[in-house]
Write an enzyme that holds these catalytic residues in place. Sequence first.
Site, PDB file in Angstrom:
ATOM      1  N   THR A 206      55.383  35.846  11.668  1.00  0.00           N
ATOM      2  CA  THR A 206      54.670  34.859  12.566  1.00  0.00           C
ATOM      3  C   THR A 206      55.666  33.965  13.219  1.00  0.00           C
ATOM      4  O   THR A 206      56.617  33.449  12.723  1.00  0.00           O
ATOM      5  CB  THR A 206      53.965  33.711  11.427  1.00  0.00           C
ATOM      6  OG1 THR A 206      53.004  34.236  10.965  1.00  0.00           O
ATOM      7  CG2 THR A 206      53.562  32.554  12.326  1.00  0.00           C
ATOM      8  N   VAL A 235      41.293  35.917   9.150  1.00  0.00           N
ATOM      9  CA  VAL A 235      42.017  34.925   9.903  1.00  0.00           C
ATOM     10  C   VAL A 235      42.980  34.399   9.137  1.00  0.00           C
ATOM     11  O   VAL A 235      42.474  33.715   8.027  1.00  0.00           O
ATOM     12  CB  VAL A 235      41.327  34.372  10.879  1.00  0.00           C
ATOM     13  CG1 VAL A 235      41.864  33.344  11.708  1.00  0.00           C
ATOM     14  CG2 VAL A 235      40.180  34.852  11.744  1.00  0.00           C
ATOM     15  N   GLY A 236      44.177  34.114   9.438  1.00  0.00           N
ATOM     16  CA  GLY A 236      45.220  33.337   8.945  1.00  0.00           C
ATOM     17  C   GLY A 236      45.153  31.765   9.198  1.00  0.00           C
ATOM     18  O   GLY A 236      44.319  31.296   9.730  1.00  0.00           O
ATOM     19  N   THR A 257      55.354  28.829   8.772  1.00  0.00           N
ATOM     20  CA  THR A 257      55.043  30.352   8.374  1.00  0.00           C
ATOM     21  C   THR A 257      54.966  30.387   6.807  1.00  0.00           C
ATOM     22  O   THR A 257      55.537  29.723   6.109  1.00  0.00           O
ATOM     23  CB  THR A 257      56.176  31.082   8.832  1.00  0.00           C
ATOM     24  OG1 THR A 257      55.882  32.328   8.637  1.00  0.00           O
ATOM     25  CG2 THR A 257      57.595  30.626   8.231  1.00  0.00           C
ATOM     26  N   GLY A 258      54.170  31.301   6.591  1.00  0.00           N
ATOM     27  CA  GLY A 258      54.032  31.569   5.171  1.00  0.00           C
ATOM     28  C   GLY A 258      52.524  32.021   4.556  1.00  0.00           C
ATOM     29  O   GLY A 258      51.829  32.578   5.555  1.00  0.00           O
ATOM     30  N   ASP A 259      52.089  31.982   3.496  1.00  0.00           N
ATOM     31  CA  ASP A 259      50.900  32.396   3.053  1.00  0.00           C
ATOM     32  C   ASP A 259      49.827  31.524   3.650  1.00  0.00           C
ATOM     33  O   ASP A 259      49.256  30.592   3.128  1.00  0.00           O
ATOM     34  CB  ASP A 259      50.934  32.290   1.389  1.00  0.00           C
ATOM     35  CG  ASP A 259      49.406  32.629   1.012  1.00  0.00           C
ATOM     36  OD1 ASP A 259      48.543  33.029   1.842  1.00  0.00           O
ATOM     37  OD2 ASP A 259      49.755  33.109  -0.352  1.00  0.00           O
TER      38      ASP A 259
HETATM   39  C1  SD4 Z   1      49.290  34.204   7.961  1.00  0.00           C
HETATM   40  N1  SD4 Z   1      50.866  32.593   8.152  1.00  0.00           N
HETATM   41  O1  SD4 Z   1      48.451  34.985   8.620  1.00  0.00           O
HETATM   42  C2  SD4 Z   1      50.831  33.998   8.474  1.00  0.00           C
HETATM   43  C3  SD4 Z   1      51.641  34.928   7.939  1.00  0.00           C
HETATM   44  C4  SD4 Z   1      53.161  34.516   8.168  1.00  0.00           C
HETATM   45  O2  SD4 Z   1      55.261  34.947   7.829  1.00  0.00           O
HETATM   46  O3  SD4 Z   1      53.480  33.309   8.443  1.00  0.00           O
HETATM   47  N2  SD4 Z   1      54.205  35.306   7.856  1.00  0.00           N
HETATM   48  O4  SD4 Z   1      49.009  33.868   6.769  1.00  0.00           O
END
Ligand code: SD4
Length: 349
Positions: A206, A235-236, A257-259
């Site tokens: 991301t 969808v994130g 950025t992240g989960d």
């Molecule tokens: C998601 N936040 O789709 C994104 C993934 C991400 O570094 O940030 N990866 O969950």
Amino acid sequence: MSNGAVLQSLVFGITVISGASATLPIVANTWPWPQATDAGWKALISSSDSNTAVLDAIQAGCTKCEEDQCDGTVGFGGSPDENGETTLDALIMDGTTLNMGAVGALRRVKNAIGVARLVLDNTEHSMLVGELATEFAVQNGFKEESLATNHSTSMWENWKSKQCQPNYHINCIPDPTTSCGPYHPANLQSNSKNKTGNIRPDNHDTIGMIAIDNNGKTAAGTSTNGLNHKIPGRVGDSPIPGAGAYTDDDVGAAVATGDGDVMMRLLPTYQLVENMRQGMSPEDAARDALNRILKRYSTFEGALIGVNIKGEVGAACTGFENFSFCVRTAKSTNTIIHSIPCVKLDKPK
Ligand code: SD4
């Protein structure tokens, strides 16, 4: 690293740039992708329309990442879903009006941030998703093409050959920890909904970008191909305002950025901006927003960047060793890459 960007390691952990070096205009983004920062910066300082310069910067910076795949992890050819297809999420938000445009699970169109900009500028909606978002994009002149590459196809084949491990299914049969689907619901309570290890410095999918101009106009945005081997249709957080990005000219902007499955439940970028509104520095605001997540999800992996309207920058990260991000201001002829260790955050109370 490219474009003569400067790597600056910080020993302070969370705090990144103090008020003393705050400056406008500014472009900042997640991960060590100075080519995206430079593209955003160029658009910001050369835009002929001061009303849209910050939006143009976000669009140009994220487009750069979508085109050159930023380390092979953003845009087409990455994070194939369970069917081997790459789908994209993107958001662009205007801090002056709080208008936004977003796409979720966009199929077969590479320039997701461009389609998000179209949603912002040419519709009264905020988000379009899936196949019908593709239809909208194509009607408006975007090219429809496969987002698969040899790399994404081999990632997917490799995953299939390992009995579809890891995956995001729980409480179903056959056992998703050992078998591929199709799956059916079963009340097994055997698998955790708190998996870790998906977000790593070598697997960051991301770009989140912030731009603030000389007049204090702000914009923020994201572009991502989401999580590897996601369930088709997922969808994130990235296209969701307050989760992947948020901005308000009264205060400043934040990106994450992240989960994303966790972040969209706690809206950390909204929290970060609201923390700054209450008077916190960007670094304290980022730290607090992450702590709120850790209180509920102790194994969470992710990072936040906040920039206030004075141009002060702060970041915080958790769950992996280091987090790198880029900042460009007029004080330097190059983008500076900052790297912070992801220190253990405050113990949840
Ligand atoms: C998601 N936040 O789709 C994104 C993934 C991400 O570094 O940030 N990866 O969950």
